[in-house]
Motif scaffolding. Structure first.
Motif, PDB file in Angstrom:
ATOM      1  N   VAL A   1       0.789   9.444   4.739  1.00 32.39           N
ATOM      2  CA  VAL A   1       1.956   9.149   5.573  1.00 32.39           C
ATOM      3  C   VAL A   1       3.177   9.042   4.667  1.00 32.39           C
ATOM      4  O   VAL A   1       3.130   8.365   3.627  1.00 32.39           O
ATOM      5  CB  VAL A   1       1.780   7.838   6.364  1.00 32.39           C
ATOM      6  CG1 VAL A   1       3.016   7.570   7.221  1.00 32.39           C
ATOM      7  CG2 VAL A   1       0.536   7.889   7.241  1.00 32.39           C
ATOM      8  N   MET A   2       4.275   9.724   5.054  1.00 32.44           N
ATOM      9  CA  MET A   2       5.481   9.760   4.240  1.00 32.44           C
ATOM     10  C   MET A   2       6.716   9.585   5.111  1.00 32.44           C
ATOM     11  O   MET A   2       6.757  10.066   6.242  1.00 32.44           O
ATOM     12  CB  MET A   2       5.592  11.087   3.494  1.00 32.44           C
ATOM     13  CG  MET A   2       4.492  11.338   2.478  1.00 32.44           C
ATOM     14  SD  MET A   2       4.210  13.110   2.201  1.00 32.44           S
ATOM     15  CE  MET A   2       3.202  13.517   3.642  1.00 32.44           C
TER      16      MET A   2
ATOM     17  N   ARG B   1       1.645   3.319   1.832  1.00 36.47           N
ATOM     18  CA  ARG B   1       0.287   2.950   1.426  1.00 36.47           C
ATOM     19  C   ARG B   1      -0.412   2.280   2.598  1.00 36.47           C
ATOM     20  O   ARG B   1       0.210   1.574   3.384  1.00 36.47           O
ATOM     21  CB  ARG B   1       0.319   1.996   0.229  1.00 36.47           C
ATOM     22  CG  ARG B   1       0.942   2.616  -1.025  1.00 36.47           C
ATOM     23  CD  ARG B   1       0.934   1.622  -2.161  1.00 36.47           C
ATOM     24  NE  ARG B   1       1.717   0.429  -1.805  1.00 36.47           N
ATOM     25  CZ  ARG B   1       1.640  -0.720  -2.464  1.00 36.47           C
ATOM     26  NH1 ARG B   1       0.794  -0.857  -3.468  1.00 36.47           N
ATOM     27  NH2 ARG B   1       2.397  -1.741  -2.101  1.00 36.47           N
ATOM     28  N   ARG B   2      -1.702   2.485   2.682  1.00 36.45           N
ATOM     29  CA  ARG B   2      -2.475   1.884   3.764  1.00 36.45           C
ATOM     30  C   ARG B   2      -2.981   0.514   3.350  1.00 36.45           C
ATOM     31  O   ARG B   2      -3.508   0.341   2.249  1.00 36.45           O
ATOM     32  CB  ARG B   2      -3.653   2.784   4.135  1.00 36.45           C
ATOM     33  CG  ARG B   2      -4.423   2.328   5.369  1.00 36.45           C
ATOM     34  CD  ARG B   2      -5.418   3.388   5.805  1.00 36.45           C
ATOM     35  NE  ARG B   2      -6.410   3.625   4.771  1.00 36.45           N
ATOM     36  CZ  ARG B   2      -7.534   2.923   4.628  1.00 36.45           C
ATOM     37  NH1 ARG B   2      -7.799   1.909   5.459  1.00 36.45           N
ATOM     38  NH2 ARG B   2      -8.388   3.212   3.670  1.00 36.45           N
ATOM     39  N   LEU B   3      -2.777  -0.460   4.236  1.00 35.07           N
ATOM     40  CA  LEU B   3      -3.379  -1.758   3.992  1.00 35.07           C
ATOM     41  C   LEU B   3      -4.897  -1.619   4.043  1.00 35.07           C
ATOM     42  O   LEU B   3      -5.429  -1.014   4.992  1.00 35.07           O
ATOM     43  CB  LEU B   3      -2.925  -2.772   5.038  1.00 35.07           C
ATOM     44  CG  LEU B   3      -1.567  -3.446   4.839  1.00 35.07           C
ATOM     45  CD1 LEU B   3      -1.278  -4.362   6.016  1.00 35.07           C
ATOM     46  CD2 LEU B   3      -1.512  -4.220   3.544  1.00 35.07           C
ATOM     47  N   PRO B   4      -5.618  -2.142   3.071  1.00 36.79           N
ATOM     48  CA  PRO B   4      -7.077  -1.974   3.032  1.00 36.79           C
ATOM     49  C   PRO B   4      -7.750  -2.425   4.329  1.00 36.79           C
ATOM     50  O   PRO B   4      -7.395  -3.456   4.916  1.00 36.79           O
ATOM     51  CB  PRO B   4      -7.497  -2.848   1.843  1.00 36.79           C
ATOM     52  CG  PRO B   4      -6.283  -2.905   0.967  1.00 36.79           C
ATOM     53  CD  PRO B   4      -5.119  -2.905   1.908  1.00 36.79           C
ATOM     54  N   ASP B   5      -8.694  -1.589   4.782  1.00 32.10           N
ATOM     55  CA  ASP B   5      -9.519  -1.905   5.958  1.00 32.10           C
ATOM     56  C   ASP B   5      -8.718  -2.004   7.243  1.00 32.10           C
ATOM     57  O   ASP B   5      -9.130  -2.686   8.198  1.00 32.10           O
ATOM     58  CB  ASP B   5     -10.304  -3.209   5.732  1.00 32.10           C
ATOM     59  CG  ASP B   5     -11.195  -3.155   4.496  1.00 32.10           C
ATOM     60  OD1 ASP B   5     -11.832  -2.108   4.281  1.00 32.10           O
ATOM     61  OD2 ASP B   5     -11.206  -4.150   3.740  1.00 32.10           O
TER      62      ASP B   5
ATOM     63  N   ALA C   1       5.623   0.837   3.434  1.00 35.85           N
ATOM     64  CA  ALA C   1       6.393   1.037   2.202  1.00 35.85           C
ATOM     65  C   ALA C   1       7.639   0.182   2.303  1.00 35.85           C
ATOM     66  O   ALA C   1       8.281   0.125   3.366  1.00 35.85           O
ATOM     67  CB  ALA C   1       6.775   2.496   1.990  1.00 35.85           C
ATOM     68  N   THR C   2       7.981  -0.483   1.223  1.00 35.74           N
ATOM     69  CA  THR C   2       9.147  -1.363   1.205  1.00 35.74           C
ATOM     70  C   THR C   2      10.170  -0.845   0.206  1.00 35.74           C
ATOM     71  O   THR C   2       9.815  -0.449  -0.914  1.00 35.74           O
ATOM     72  CB  THR C   2       8.742  -2.796   0.845  1.00 35.74           C
ATOM     73  OG1 THR C   2       7.843  -3.293   1.836  1.00 35.74           O
ATOM     74  CG2 THR C   2       9.955  -3.715   0.772  1.00 35.74           C
ATOM     75  N   ILE C   3      11.430  -0.831   0.620  1.00 32.55           N
ATOM     76  CA  ILE C   3      12.529  -0.444  -0.260  1.00 32.55           C
ATOM     77  C   ILE C   3      13.596  -1.528  -0.210  1.00 32.55           C
ATOM     78  O   ILE C   3      13.623  -2.355   0.715  1.00 32.55           O
ATOM     79  CB  ILE C   3      13.160   0.905   0.148  1.00 32.55           C
ATOM     80  CG1 ILE C   3      13.825   0.775   1.535  1.00 32.55           C
ATOM     81  CG2 ILE C   3      12.134   2.019   0.113  1.00 32.55           C
ATOM     82  CD1 ILE C   3      14.667   1.976   1.914  1.00 32.55           C
TER      83      ILE C   3
END
Length: 395
Positions: A62-63, A78-82, A88-90
């Motif tokens: 995912v972008m 990024r995918r949160l695990p599970d 994504a934070t900027i």
């Protein structure tokens, strides 16, 4: 210049962000945490100087896609695990406004130009809509929204046979409320006229600013292009149409101020090039130019400009003007978004214009190359060019 930046989620401040609090809850096997999280938050999540983009769904990648100088494109989530939640934070400076979409890879298929399903806020343009991230402090200006107390002007569609362009040219003609034949009005000619009306709320802006007395009552001619990449790129027939056909026609048909001081030519992007190149060819016609995010691409060294063949005539024109700058109007209002690729050439052109002796007012915004950025600059521009307290009234 302060630009958005990517931020690693490891600093002391960032551990307090909502996405990190969610991560902590997930570590305790709270199976309903993601659902409750999305019920409480609208994406992107704005927390102080941070913006967190979110996407929910099964995917391989995912972008975030955007046109922000200084921010990685694509910006990978990024995918949160599970979970099926991506993030994504900027860092997004106060007053910033960013338009974006998603690119998602699912089942080996790449899907592009997807608006954010978790964000109801959209901006519209001639190529469709995009999602909007608004940082702390940014609000849609009240004068861009319909005001029931503002008496509306009128817009009529008229057609003018152009010898220069060898076609019928449609014009959307704006007359202010309380239009009277005994007055004389300044004239604003707008490139990409339909787009300014449809996507930059131009009629609403004029109605409101004239109603509030901030802008003098004026007539505006909104002109749509034919092939804009040709006609707006220093095209002699277009300049001849505007200066030698449209202006005389409108001056004969309407009670206009028949002086350069009463005329302004405006446009954004390629329309900014068309405004400048028309004024260069006919320097005695317009007293003011309003140029937003002008595509003023030039090459001081070498011949490679990176814009492709459609920019070749633009580069030739801007190179020539920079080599021999001259007065083309009394005043220029110029603006550009700091997140645009065009910010550097626009900044450079400010000094080029000022060196001729023209009066230049230049403004930057924490925004990009889009219609709502250009909409948000109209009040400052028009109140400077045609201020309400100035009496453009000739008996």
């Amino acid at each position: 210049m302060t630009s958005p930046t990517t931020t690693a989620p490891t600093s002391g401040h960032q551990r307090k962000l909502a996405i990190n609090r969610l991560r902590d809850r997930l570590a305790t096997s709270d199976t309903g945490a993601v659902d409750r999280f999305l019920q409480r938050h609208t994406a992107p999540i704005i927390e102080g100087r941070f913006a967190t983009f979110l996407w929910r769904g099964d995917a391989e990648e995912v972008m975030v896609r955007h046109r922000v100088v200084g921010l990685p494109d694509p910006l990978h989530l990024r995918r949160l695990p599970d979970t099926d939640l991506w993030h994504a934070t900027i860092e997004l400076p106060e007053m910033s406004r960013v338009e974006y979409q998603f690119e998602v890879v699912r089942g080996g298929v790449r899907e592009q130009y997807l608006n954010d399903p978790l964000n109801p806020r959209l901006a519209h343009g001639p190529f469709g809509s995009q999602s909007v991230a608004a940082a702390s402090g940014y609000v849609v200006p009240s004068w861009t929204l319909p005001d029931p107390e503002a008496r509306p002007g009128t817009i009529d569609s008229i057609s003018l046979r152009s010898k220069a362009l060898r076609r019928e040219q449609w014009i959307r003609l704006y007359r202010p409320a309380r239009f009277r034949e005994v007055r004389r009005y300044p004239l604003l000619i707008v490139h990409d006229g339909d787009d300014y009306l449809n996507y930059a709320a131009a009629k609403t802006v004029l109605d409101n600013l004239i109603h509030r007395g901030e802008v003098a009552p004026l007539v505006a001619a909104f002109i749509p292009p034919g092939n804009r990449l040709v006609e707006y790129a220093n095209y002699a027939p277009h300049a001849r149409f505007v200066a030698r056909e449209l202006v005389p026609y409108l001056t004969e048909e309407l009670p206009l101020i028949d002086l350069p001081d009463g005329r302004c030519l405006m446009g954004s992007s390629f329309g900014g090039v068309a405004s400048l190149s028309t004024a260069v060819r006919y320097p005695s016609v317009f007293g003011s130019l309003l140029v937003e995010s002008g595509s003023f691409v030039f090459t001081d060294i070498g011949a490679e400009h990176g814009g492709g063949p459609v920019f070749d005539p633009v580069v030739k024109f801007v190179n020539g003007y920079r080599a021999r700058p001259r007065v083309v109007a009394d005043r220029i209002y110029q603006t550009c978004g700091i997140y645009e690729p065009l910010i550097t050439p626009n900044r450079s052109m400010v000094s080029t214009f000022r060196d001729t002796g023209m009066e230049v007012r230049y403004a930057e915004a924490r925004d990009g190359h889009n219609w709502e950025n250009w909409r948000d600059r109209l009040r400052d521009a028009l109140t400077w060019i045609f201020p309400g307290e100035q009496k453009f009234v000739y008996e």
